[in-house]
Design an enzyme around this catalytic site. Structure first.
Site, PDB file in Angstrom:
ATOM      1  N   ASP A  44      -8.690  -5.147  -4.045  1.00 18.11           N
ATOM      2  CA  ASP A  44      -7.330  -4.906  -4.527  1.00 18.11           C
ATOM      3  C   ASP A  44      -6.906  -5.983  -5.537  1.00 18.11           C
ATOM      4  O   ASP A  44      -7.077  -7.189  -5.290  1.00 18.11           O
ATOM      5  CB  ASP A  44      -6.375  -4.924  -3.322  1.00 18.11           C
ATOM      6  CG  ASP A  44      -4.990  -4.448  -3.687  1.00 18.11           C
ATOM      7  OD1 ASP A  44      -4.586  -3.395  -3.184  1.00 18.11           O
ATOM      8  OD2 ASP A  44      -4.304  -5.156  -4.475  1.00 18.11           O
ATOM      9  N   ARG A  46      -4.224  -7.214  -6.288  1.00 13.55           N
ATOM     10  CA  ARG A  46      -3.101  -8.109  -5.968  1.00 13.55           C
ATOM     11  C   ARG A  46      -3.466  -9.225  -4.997  1.00 13.55           C
ATOM     12  O   ARG A  46      -2.619 -10.033  -4.649  1.00 13.55           O
ATOM     13  CB  ARG A  46      -1.943  -7.280  -5.376  1.00 13.55           C
ATOM     14  CG  ARG A  46      -1.400  -6.265  -6.351  1.00 13.55           C
ATOM     15  CD  ARG A  46      -0.642  -5.180  -5.643  1.00 13.55           C
ATOM     16  NE  ARG A  46      -1.504  -4.398  -4.762  1.00 13.55           N
ATOM     17  CZ  ARG A  46      -1.095  -3.366  -4.035  1.00 13.55           C
ATOM     18  NH1 ARG A  46       0.152  -2.993  -4.085  1.00 13.55           N
ATOM     19  NH2 ARG A  46      -1.931  -2.716  -3.262  1.00 13.55           N
ATOM     20  N   HIS A  98      -5.418  -7.137   3.945  1.00 13.23           N
ATOM     21  CA  HIS A  98      -4.023  -7.133   3.481  1.00 13.23           C
ATOM     22  C   HIS A  98      -3.314  -5.875   3.942  1.00 13.23           C
ATOM     23  O   HIS A  98      -3.926  -4.819   4.098  1.00 13.23           O
ATOM     24  CB  HIS A  98      -3.944  -7.284   1.950  1.00 13.23           C
ATOM     25  CG  HIS A  98      -4.502  -6.128   1.186  1.00 13.23           C
ATOM     26  ND1 HIS A  98      -3.707  -5.276   0.452  1.00 13.23           N
ATOM     27  CD2 HIS A  98      -5.754  -5.655   1.040  1.00 13.23           C
ATOM     28  CE1 HIS A  98      -4.463  -4.350  -0.123  1.00 13.23           C
ATOM     29  NE2 HIS A  98      -5.711  -4.556   0.219  1.00 13.23           N
ATOM     30  N   CYS A 101      -3.172  -1.683   2.424  1.00 10.39           N
ATOM     31  CA  CYS A 101      -4.488  -1.521   1.788  1.00 10.39           C
ATOM     32  C   CYS A 101      -4.812  -0.037   1.576  1.00 10.39           C
ATOM     33  O   CYS A 101      -4.801   0.754   2.523  1.00 10.39           O
ATOM     34  CB  CYS A 101      -5.556  -2.173   2.670  1.00 10.39           C
ATOM     35  SG  CYS A 101      -7.235  -2.005   2.009  1.00 10.39           S
TER      36      CYS A 101
END
Ligand SMILES: [Zn+2]
Length: 223
Positions: A44, A46, A98, A101
């Site tokens: 991801d 981020r 996270h 997700c």
């Protein structure tokens, strides 16, 4: 300016700045790497570790894939772990999941035969193992709880791996921990998982996976 042009322009500026502010720094780290952490995280965009934990260049050896999986049948994962532990002697392994997700949500919502679906089967194994707990939760909470359980399971996969067991056996320092990240506040949360030795791991494994004495020995157990 295109994204690629911006990227290259930023890089030129960064290179110039770092060489001016800290002459010799890049030459020093070019000679060797001694990372403190092997980071296994989600792809991801981020949740890159550099911004999250603020360590300088050369501190983090990184492996990322969809849904931060440590797959024991994946040569890429195994090669990263072997190189980090046996060659670089990295003392800390961090599995970072996270909330929110996309890979975890996809594993809950559907299955299929596309490469990403097959990869996410490993999260579906986790979902099935904890289905009694997950099915009781409201749908909105289910994916985030599965994200936590997935981190735990990947930590377990690492601790069960021969590369780690052999390192612990020879007295090498290797701490394995699991954390999860919330993009809403930018905070990492430790999931109460930290294994520093074979004894640590076995104590936990016996407590969470009790085995009747008459059944399958540990090495043959299938979960
Ligand atoms: Zn993700």
């Amino acid at each position: 300016m295109s994204s690629i042009e911006k990227m290259l322009a930023y890089n030129r500026q960064w290179s110039e700045q770092i060489r001016q502010e800290n002459p010799g720094y890049l030459e020093t780290i070019a000679a060797d790497q001694q990372p403190e952490i092997l980071w296994i995280g989600c792809s991801d965009s981020r949740v890159g570790p550099d911004q999250l934990i603020g360590l300088p260049m050369g501190s983090i050896f990184v492996h990322r894939n969809v849904a931060n999986i440590f797959a024991t049948n994946d040569l890429n994962c195994l090669a990263v772990l072997e190189y980090a532990v046996d060659e670089l002697k990295v003392p800390n392994i961090v599995v970072c999941g996270h909330y929110g997700c996309g890979g975890i949500k996809a594993a809950l919502e559907h299955s299929g035969v596309q490469p990403v679906d097959l990869w996410l089967d490993q999260v579906r194994f986790v979902r099935n193992r904890y289905s009694a707990e997950l099915d009781q939760l409201p749908i909105a909470e289910r994916a985030n709880r599965l994200a936590e359980r997935n981190v735990e399971s990947q930590v377990y996969n690492i601790c069960r791996n021969t590369i780690i067991r052999e390192a612990w056996k020879r007295g090498q320092e290797v701490n394995v921990i699991g954390v999860i990240y919330d993009i809403h506040d930018g905070l990492l949360k430790q999931l109460g998982l930290e294994f520093r030795s074979q004894q640590d791991w076995e104590r936990h494994d016996r407590r969470t996976h009790p085995r009747p004495s008459h059944t399958t020995p540990h090495m043959l157990r299938v979960e």
